[in-house]
Each structure stands twice: as structure tokens, then as C-alpha cells.
Design a protein around this motif. Structure first.
Motif, PDB file in Angstrom:
ATOM      1  N   VAL A 160      65.051  28.389  46.087  1.00 18.28           N
ATOM      2  CA  VAL A 160      63.776  27.671  46.152  1.00 18.28           C
ATOM      3  C   VAL A 160      62.566  28.592  46.199  1.00 18.28           C
ATOM      4  O   VAL A 160      61.635  28.431  45.411  1.00 18.28           O
ATOM      5  N   ALA A 161      62.533  29.545  47.123  1.00 24.16           N
ATOM      6  CA  ALA A 161      61.338  30.370  47.319  1.00 24.16           C
ATOM      7  C   ALA A 161      61.307  31.601  46.423  1.00 24.16           C
ATOM      8  O   ALA A 161      60.365  32.390  46.494  1.00 24.16           O
ATOM      9  N   THR A 162      62.321  31.761  45.591  1.00 28.53           N
ATOM     10  CA  THR A 162      62.326  32.907  44.683  1.00 28.53           C
ATOM     11  C   THR A 162      62.216  32.413  43.239  1.00 28.53           C
ATOM     12  O   THR A 162      61.134  32.324  42.701  1.00 28.53           O
ATOM     13  N   THR A 163      63.317  32.031  42.647  1.00 27.29           N
ATOM     14  CA  THR A 163      63.323  31.644  41.236  1.00 27.29           C
ATOM     15  C   THR A 163      62.630  30.314  40.976  1.00 27.29           C
ATOM     16  O   THR A 163      61.788  30.210  40.077  1.00 27.29           O
ATOM     17  N   LEU A 164      62.967  29.275  41.735  1.00 23.22           N
ATOM     18  CA  LEU A 164      62.390  27.952  41.474  1.00 23.22           C
ATOM     19  C   LEU A 164      60.869  27.948  41.644  1.00 23.22           C
ATOM     20  O   LEU A 164      60.169  27.241  40.924  1.00 23.22           O
ATOM     21  N   ARG A 165      60.349  28.737  42.560  1.00 24.51           N
ATOM     22  CA  ARG A 165      58.898  28.756  42.781  1.00 24.51           C
ATOM     23  C   ARG A 165      58.139  29.252  41.552  1.00 24.51           C
ATOM     24  O   ARG A 165      56.966  28.975  41.390  1.00 24.51           O
ATOM     25  N   GLN A 166      58.834  29.976  40.671  1.00 22.92           N
ATOM     26  CA  GLN A 166      58.202  30.524  39.477  1.00 22.92           C
ATOM     27  C   GLN A 166      58.141  29.516  38.324  1.00 22.92           C
ATOM     28  O   GLN A 166      57.587  29.810  37.273  1.00 22.92           O
ATOM     29  N   GLY A 167      58.729  28.349  38.518  1.00 32.11           N
ATOM     30  CA  GLY A 167      58.682  27.310  37.487  1.00 32.11           C
ATOM     31  C   GLY A 167      59.749  27.456  36.436  1.00 32.11           C
ATOM     32  O   GLY A 167      60.590  28.364  36.490  1.00 32.11           O
ATOM     33  N   ASP A 168      59.704  26.550  35.451  1.00 33.63           N
ATOM     34  CA  ASP A 168      60.798  26.458  34.481  1.00 33.63           C
ATOM     35  C   ASP A 168      60.929  27.670  33.565  1.00 33.63           C
ATOM     36  O   ASP A 168      61.950  27.829  32.930  1.00 33.63           O
ATOM     37  N   GLY A 169      59.955  28.546  33.491  1.00 34.93           N
ATOM     38  CA  GLY A 169      60.100  29.751  32.686  1.00 34.93           C
ATOM     39  C   GLY A 169      61.017  30.783  33.327  1.00 34.93           C
ATOM     40  O   GLY A 169      61.494  31.708  32.668  1.00 34.93           O
ATOM     41  N   ALA A 170      61.286  30.640  34.625  1.00 32.33           N
ATOM     42  CA  ALA A 170      62.095  31.617  35.352  1.00 32.33           C
ATOM     43  C   ALA A 170      63.577  31.263  35.391  1.00 32.33           C
ATOM     44  O   ALA A 170      64.399  32.077  35.787  1.00 32.33           O
ATOM     45  N   TYR A 171      63.898  30.031  35.017  1.00 31.14           N
ATOM     46  CA  TYR A 171      65.299  29.607  35.017  1.00 31.14           C
ATOM     47  C   TYR A 171      65.464  28.558  33.926  1.00 31.14           C
ATOM     48  O   TYR A 171      64.497  28.064  33.366  1.00 31.14           O
ATOM     49  N   ASP A 172      66.700  28.221  33.638  1.00 35.88           N
ATOM     50  CA  ASP A 172      66.996  27.221  32.614  1.00 35.88           C
ATOM     51  C   ASP A 172      67.025  25.844  33.275  1.00 35.88           C
ATOM     52  O   ASP A 172      68.036  25.438  33.851  1.00 35.88           O
ATOM     53  N   ARG A 173      65.912  25.152  33.196  1.00 34.53           N
ATOM     54  CA  ARG A 173      65.762  23.841  33.848  1.00 34.53           C
ATOM     55  C   ARG A 173      66.819  22.857  33.346  1.00 34.53           C
ATOM     56  O   ARG A 173      67.436  22.139  34.125  1.00 34.53           O
ATOM     57  N   GLY A 174      67.036  22.802  32.036  1.00 35.63           N
ATOM     58  CA  GLY A 174      68.017  21.874  31.464  1.00 35.63           C
ATOM     59  C   GLY A 174      69.424  22.136  31.979  1.00 35.63           C
ATOM     60  O   GLY A 174      70.165  21.203  32.295  1.00 35.63           O
ATOM     61  N   LEU A 175      69.781  23.397  32.064  1.00 38.72           N
ATOM     62  CA  LEU A 175      71.106  23.761  32.568  1.00 38.72           C
ATOM     63  C   LEU A 175      71.257  23.347  34.027  1.00 38.72           C
ATOM     64  O   LEU A 175      72.287  22.782  34.417  1.00 38.72           O
ATOM     65  N   LEU A 176      70.231  23.597  34.822  1.00 37.23           N
ATOM     66  CA  LEU A 176      70.304  23.222  36.233  1.00 37.23           C
ATOM     67  C   LEU A 176      70.453  21.712  36.384  1.00 37.23           C
ATOM     68  O   LEU A 176      71.299  21.238  37.145  1.00 37.23           O
ATOM     69  N   ILE A 177      69.678  20.956  35.642  1.00 33.03           N
ATOM     70  CA  ILE A 177      69.771  19.489  35.716  1.00 33.03           C
ATOM     71  C   ILE A 177      71.149  19.012  35.273  1.00 33.03           C
ATOM     72  O   ILE A 177      71.755  18.155  35.918  1.00 33.03           O
ATOM     73  N   ARG A 178      71.683  19.577  34.188  1.00 31.17           N
ATOM     74  CA  ARG A 178      73.031  19.181  33.736  1.00 31.17           C
ATOM     75  C   ARG A 178      74.071  19.498  34.803  1.00 31.17           C
ATOM     76  O   ARG A 178      74.977  18.716  35.046  1.00 31.17           O
ATOM     77  N   MET A 179      73.928  20.634  35.448  1.00 32.08           N
ATOM     78  CA  MET A 179      74.880  21.043  36.477  1.00 32.08           C
ATOM     79  C   MET A 179      74.809  20.114  37.691  1.00 32.08           C
ATOM     80  O   MET A 179      75.833  19.723  38.241  1.00 32.08           O
ATOM     81  N   LEU A 180      73.609  19.738  38.086  1.00 30.74           N
ATOM     82  CA  LEU A 180      73.424  18.948  39.306  1.00 30.74           C
ATOM     83  C   LEU A 180      73.543  17.450  39.087  1.00 30.74           C
ATOM     84  O   LEU A 180      74.199  16.755  39.842  1.00 30.74           O
ATOM     85  N   VAL A 181      72.864  16.967  38.074  1.00 30.86           N
ATOM     86  CA  VAL A 181      72.710  15.518  37.899  1.00 30.86           C
ATOM     87  C   VAL A 181      73.845  14.921  37.095  1.00 30.86           C
ATOM     88  O   VAL A 181      74.405  13.896  37.463  1.00 30.86           O
TER      89      VAL A 181
END
Length: 165
Positions: free
Chosen positions: A138-159
Motif C-alpha cells: 500500500v505505502a510503497t507501490t500502490l501509492r505510486q498509482g497504476d503506472g507502478a504496477y499492473d492494475r489489470g493483473l492485480l484485479i484479475r488476481m484478487l477479484v
């Protein structure tokens, strides 16, 4: 010789609107970094719950090992919390290992997401049979927004609960 494989306990997939508990099991963190990461989780469609003492400081860590272990336990036992995300890694997760009740993890399987030093907690979850999630914090990668991680991949993994290679 056949060695039986342990049965994996897969936490349920999240739904938009579910609550993600955010914990600080390792190094301390800054409030503004946490707030940015919480905003990103909200933008993904989730509610968040943060423990009162998450910003505590005890030398290098986010409070005492007892405080951090209790924070994990509180989120684990709270039925309104559907997943647990770590705020950051750094140092200190290993101090929680003797304070964790493996039966509580097994009885309350939830997504635990983190990386870095949090890998020790991920391994503890895996040891109980509960599938753990190595992912952004949360306070490292996610705080940097969707350019810092693969938002689609995270959503597919979680949701959607899809296994991703």
C-alpha cells in the motif's frame, strides 16, 4: 515413495466494495505515503480499514512486535475484512512469527498481500495451507498509482480469482 501434497486453502476472491485491512507488520511508514496508497485501493473499488496504531514507531518498526502481531490478528479475525494488504516491508516481519496462531490463519483464510520482508508472513500463511499473494504494498507501490504496477493483473488476481502465470 509418494509424499502427499498439502491441500491448499484458497481465500475467496474479492468483490468490489469489499473491505481490505491494511497492516504494518514491518518497518514504520509515513502517513502521507499510506494515504496515497489507500486512495489507490479506493480507486480500485475497495473500502479500507486501518488499525489505530499503524503509524507507531519503535526504532525501525511500526510499533512493537506485539502491536504488529495484534494488528494482523485483528484483521484476520474481523469478518468484515475480506483481505489483508501490508503497508510496506523493510524489516521486522520475522518478529511476528512466534506470535502468530496458525490455527487462526487456517480457520480464517484471507488474502494476505505483500512482498519484501513480508515474505516471511507469506511463508507462514503457506505453511498453514492458506494460499498467500506476493504483490504490491500500500505505502510503497500502490501509492505510486497504476503506472507502478499492473492494475489489470492485480484485479484479475484478487477479484476474478484467476491464476496468472
Amino acid at each position: 515413495m509418494n509424499i502427499p501434497s498439502p491441500i491448499a486453502i484458497k481465500p475467496r476472491a474479492l468483490r468490489r466494495g469489499d473491505t481490505i485491512g491494511v497492516i504494518a507488520p514491518a518497518s514504520n511508514l509515513k502517513a502521507e505515503m499510506l494515504e496515497c496508497g489507500l486512495r489507490e485501493l479506493h480507486a480500485l473499488g475497495f473500502k479500507t480499514r486501518v488499525g489505530e496504531g499503524i503509524l507507531e514507531l519503535d526504532r525501525y518498526t511500526a510499533g512493537s512486535a506485539t502491536r504488529r502481531a495484534q494488528e494482523l490478528r485483528s484483521m484476520l479475525l474481523d469478518d468484515s475484512v475480506s483481505a489483508i494488504f501490508c503497508a510496506r516491508g523493510g524489516y521486522g516481519s520475522g518478529h511476528l512469527l512466534p506470535l502468530i496462531d496458525e490455527s487462526e490463519i487456517r480457520s480464517n483464510p484471507k488474502i494476505l498481500c505483500g512482498s519484501s520482508d513480508v515474505t516471511l508472513l507469506l511463508a507462514a500463511f503457506q505453511k498453514t495451507g492458506v494460499v498467500a499473494f506476493h504483490g504490491p504494498m500500500v505505502a510503497t507501490t500502490l501509492r505510486q498509482g497504476d503506472g507502478a504496477y499492473d492494475r489489470g493483473l492485480l484485479i484479475r488476481m484478487l477479484v476474478e480469482g484467476e491464476a496468472v502465470a
